[in-house]
Design an enzyme around this catalytic site. Sequence first.
Site, PDB file in Angstrom:
ATOM      1  N   CYS A 131       1.003  -1.316   0.021  1.00 38.03           N
ATOM      2  CA  CYS A 131       0.114  -0.245  -0.163  1.00 38.03           C
ATOM      3  C   CYS A 131       0.806   1.316   0.045  1.00 38.03           C
ATOM      4  O   CYS A 131       1.599   1.488  -0.931  1.00 38.03           O
ATOM      5  CB  CYS A 131      -0.948  -0.074   1.323  1.00 38.03           C
ATOM      6  SG  CYS A 131      -2.287   1.196   1.061  1.00 38.03           S
ATOM      7  N   HIS A 252      -3.450  -5.503  -0.118  1.00 36.86           N
ATOM      8  CA  HIS A 252      -2.955  -5.985   1.167  1.00 36.86           C
ATOM      9  C   HIS A 252      -3.218  -7.226   0.973  1.00 36.86           C
ATOM     10  O   HIS A 252      -4.239  -7.924   1.632  1.00 36.86           O
ATOM     11  CB  HIS A 252      -3.609  -5.364   2.475  1.00 36.86           C
ATOM     12  CG  HIS A 252      -3.149  -3.901   2.898  1.00 36.86           C
ATOM     13  ND1 HIS A 252      -2.465  -3.638   3.622  1.00 36.86           N
ATOM     14  CD2 HIS A 252      -3.485  -2.898   2.122  1.00 36.86           C
ATOM     15  CE1 HIS A 252      -2.201  -2.313   4.059  1.00 36.86           C
ATOM     16  NE2 HIS A 252      -2.857  -1.850   3.156  1.00 36.86           N
ATOM     17  N   GLU A 254      -1.927  -9.828   3.142  1.00 37.59           N
ATOM     18  CA  GLU A 254      -1.941 -10.396   4.365  1.00 37.59           C
ATOM     19  C   GLU A 254      -3.364 -10.226   4.896  1.00 37.59           C
ATOM     20  O   GLU A 254      -3.650 -10.842   5.951  1.00 37.59           O
ATOM     21  CB  GLU A 254      -1.055  -9.499   5.299  1.00 37.59           C
ATOM     22  CG  GLU A 254      -1.341  -8.117   5.996  1.00 37.59           C
ATOM     23  CD  GLU A 254      -1.237  -7.133   4.891  1.00 37.59           C
ATOM     24  OE1 GLU A 254      -1.932  -5.803   5.128  1.00 37.59           O
ATOM     25  OE2 GLU A 254      -0.882  -7.269   3.674  1.00 37.59           O
TER      26      GLU A 254
END
Length: 427
Positions: A131, A252, A254
């Site tokens: 990001c 993202h 994750e």
Amino acid sequence: MAVEELSVVLPRVLIVSRRTVRKNKFVDFVGEYHLDLIVSYGAVPVIVPRVSGVHMLLDSFEPIHGVLLCEGEDIDPSLYNDELSNLSVEELEEIRRLHASDTAIDKEKDTIELRLAKLCLERNIPYLGICRGSQVLNVACGGTLIQDIGKEISKNLPENQRVVHMDYDNYDGHRHVIEVVEETPLHHWFKDSLEDEKMEISVNSYHHQGVKRLAQRFVPMAFAPDGLVEGFYDPDAYNPAEGKFIMGLQFHPERMRQEDSDEFDYPGCTFAYQEFVKAVVAYQKKLLSTTTIQKPLKLNQEMEKKRKIIVRSFSLARDLYEKGRTFQPSKTSDLDVGAEFLESNTALSLQQETRLMQMGATVRNASSYLQRLKMNEEKERLARKVMGKMSVEQLSDLKSFYNMMGQICSEVMERKLQDLMTLDEEF
């Protein structure tokens, strides 16, 4: 292996914290998902606090085997915006209201992260930008950013091409489609999840800014339907097995998990972290293999005395080399010691020879060089004495003569050089 030894053995990944306000006090934090993945693949996350002055203390965080930069506020536009923005004052004010938590620029965090990014680029340290971290990487390499996607892209597109990149009402659940570029790392990671060869996956999105002009060294890995770059990497700095990894992802991975579960949307979501840590581990091994700790050589009293004499000789030779005739050693014999040492140690490696040249110690015949200097000084003294007895007219004629000779010399030299170049071209 003892637990206390792990922190010494495992490679270190630096992550800069983000500042927020809680109960009227500043709190620094890093998303736990990042930390979990770094630890699970075999590295140690080292959190760099976002506090004033830390950018001057980054040497204290050595050794650095990898850098992961993730969430945070908008980057200060003055650091990248070499192109005039067409946004009006009213539009900028509206952006600040809509994205209040992101538009509060943190210059300290900018400084810390840009320094870390540039350090990675200089040393080829593995770098993963998520990001904001991808935007930092692009800016560090000379790229620029879109200050607001809604105002600069979406409003100029037909409805079916517009993409919502920030949904405050459905923060973790929001997804939008991206098209993956073939034969890129992202393609290989998500290959098993690409349906009907569409090269599309759905990713999350928490940003209102993005890449405007991608830095020249990078290659895109994915695009959103509105044309925004969603991932990029440096193909010349990507080989995790050899410790090479320079990459930015706008989404993202994750946090791409199924609702009320830790199950990932795609098996490829963790691959960015897995390959990043693989590169970090390889980089650490490479660093250790090229770093040798040399024990200081212990000399007896007599040898130590000789060493000091030789070092002094080299030091004098260096000063003579650098300062020329403005410097005179007290005794010629001081230089002879270094010259004799060099003559008796002719079997020098190329590296040693280069180092000695840099020191100025390769003035092997230092005493004879000094003798020539003295002769030149004597000639200069005699010339000054003779010219001191000449009239102004004679001095003027002498100067004109030497100016003319210098001009003739330059012309003849230039002609001879041209003749040589013509001869080379014929052969």
